[in-house]
Design an enzyme around this catalytic site. Structure first.
Site, mmCIF file in Angstrom:
data_model
loop_
_atom_site.group_PDB
_atom_site.id
_atom_site.type_symbol
_atom_site.label_atom_id
_atom_site.label_comp_id
_atom_site.label_asym_id
_atom_site.label_seq_id
_atom_site.Cartn_x
_atom_site.Cartn_y
_atom_site.Cartn_z
ATOM 1 N N ASP A 218 4.699 -11.339 46.596
ATOM 2 C CA ASP A 218 4.477 -12.309 47.582
ATOM 3 C C ASP A 218 4.839 -13.418 46.854
ATOM 4 O O ASP A 218 5.438 -13.692 46.169
ATOM 5 C CB ASP A 218 3.144 -11.975 48.215
ATOM 6 C CG ASP A 218 3.132 -12.570 49.597
ATOM 7 O OD1 ASP A 218 3.384 -13.536 49.831
ATOM 8 O OD2 ASP A 218 2.786 -11.709 50.554
ATOM 9 N N HIS A 241 8.173 -14.368 46.837
ATOM 10 C CA HIS A 241 8.531 -14.944 47.784
ATOM 11 C C HIS A 241 8.364 -16.596 47.887
ATOM 12 O O HIS A 241 8.646 -17.219 48.933
ATOM 13 C CB HIS A 241 7.526 -14.832 49.115
ATOM 14 C CG HIS A 241 7.608 -13.347 49.726
ATOM 15 N ND1 HIS A 241 6.766 -12.735 50.514
ATOM 16 C CD2 HIS A 241 8.068 -12.368 49.115
ATOM 17 C CE1 HIS A 241 6.804 -11.534 50.865
ATOM 18 N NE2 HIS A 241 7.874 -11.090 49.957
#
Length: 402
Positions: A218, A241
């Site tokens: 993430d 991310h």
């Protein structure tokens, strides 16, 4: 008499030196019953060592030596009488089964001044089982899996030279801290490990993240509401991310995010680059004074993003604009390669357009095969300096010139 006085004074000095030396001698958790068999839970030993250190009127050091140790859920809490350094040289392993940690975090550290976590060791969250239980893609609420670390209400403290591996959920969360520095920290988890954010900062002031390497499933670094004056320097991010502000606006009474500087960082094979994201149909909020400078992108999808229609898994109402106001944002000297054709996405709120967006030198090349590199700009009129490749917000410029 003078000789007797000198002997007495010297004896008193030796006694004082002995007391100081005894108080400052490192506390090895093995002296409190810890076993380096990789299985036995050393949390009782660590808690006992912590209590002794916390009660000491002089600075203390707790050592977890080289070796592999099991560690259950533990809370290390102040306030303490003097600064403490927790030096982890070995590897600490969390229980594999998330239910054994139950509610909260694996390691919680609270209410301390001048605390140091160091040692070159590894905190292994053993998150593989937990990742299979994460149901964020199916519901708007994720399972309440434990984070590896919670740093709460630390002042003038430093986290340095440690590794966080395979957290069950977030690796590190920061809340209510002032002047907290992360330096030479390594955070690692596979790309498929859902919601394993590296460092999440909320409601804290003066957090610095320096000279670190973060690769997760993430955001490498994310900011929540109330984060103020956060700086990220010389960080390598990937996979993951990217580096994100938000998502914001989901809850009532969120505090403004003010002051974020990201500079001299490299993002490699990430899903996003540098990003600000807010929910549509949101509560009110504000994001201001965001600056992204000297960033290298290597095969990064969506290198530059403002997204006020952030709606993962379609768990939101896209037709209602975000009520989070974004202002004073700059992107400068951002260069490298984009893995997506839309290299720059600036999609702001229809009801509260972005203000004060400045774009300096940008040089991004698309390395895919889905057409030409483009940009997407909505409800924003940036100011430009230097050169931009590709031409950013070309449709906006053409509309202004006509």
């Amino acid at each position: 008499m003078e000789r007797t006085f000198c002997i007495t004074l010297f004896s008193s000095w030796l006694l004082l030196a002995f007391i100081i030396q005894a108080q400052s001698r490192p506390l090895d958790v093995r002296s409190f019953g810890a076993k380096s068999d990789g299985v036995s839970d050393i949390s009782p030993a660590l808690t006992s060592a912590w209590k002794k250190a916390c009660d000491s009127p002089t600075p203390s050091k707790i050592i977890v030596p080289k070796g592999t140790f099991g560690l259950g859920k533990v809370t290390l809490e102040g306030p303490c009488k003097a600064p403490i350094e927790l030096q982890v040289q070995g590897t600490l392993k969390a229980p594999q089964n998330p239910s054994l940690i139950k509610v909260g975090e694996w390691v919680t550290i609270l209410y301390l001044d001048h605390f140091t976590l160091s040692g070159g060791g590894t905190f292994d969250g053993q998150g593989a089982i937990a990742w299979t239980q994460n149901d964020c893609s199916k519901t708007s609420e994720c399972n309440k899996l434990p984070n590896s670390f919670s740093f709460g209400f630390l002042n003038n403290s430093i986290i340095r030279d440690i590794t966080s591996k395979d957290s069950k959920l977030y690796h590190m969360t920061v809340l209510g801290c002032n002047n907290l520095t992360f330096s030479h920290v390594t955070i690692t988890a596979p790309e498929h490990s859902l919601n394993t954010d590296g460092i999440h900062v909320g409601r804290s002031n003066g957090v610095k993240i320096l000279d670190s390497t973060i690769g997760t499933g993430d955001d490498c670094i994310s900011l929540g509401d109330g984060a103020k004056q956060v700086s990220v320097t010389n960080v390598v991010c990937g996979p993951g991310h990217g580096i994100s502000v938000g998502s914001l606006g989901k809850f009532k009474n969120e505090e403004p995010v003010v002051g974020f500087l990201v500079r001299n960082c490299t993002l490699i094979n990430t899903l996003n680059g540098v990003r600000i994201k807010t929910w549509p149909a949101s509560e009110t909020g504000a994001v201001t004074d965001m600056h992204f400078d000297d960033i290298i992108m290597r095969n990064v999808s969506n290198p530059i993003v403002i997204d006020q229609e952030y709606c993962p898994f379609n768990h939101c109402t896209l037709g209602i604009p975000s009520r989070v106001k974004i202002s004073k944002v700059s992107f400068n000297n951002i260069r490298g390669t984009s893995a997506s054709a839309v290299a720059v996405k600036l999609v702001c709120s229809k009801s509260l357009p972005c203000d004060g967006v400045h774009i300096g030198d940008v040089d991004l090349k698309y390395i895919g095969k889905l057409g030409n590199i483009t940009t997407n700009c909505v409800n924003v009129q940036p100011a430009f300096m230097g050169r931009q490749n590709p031409p950013i917000c070309a449709q906006n410029r053409n509309a202004q010139s006509s």
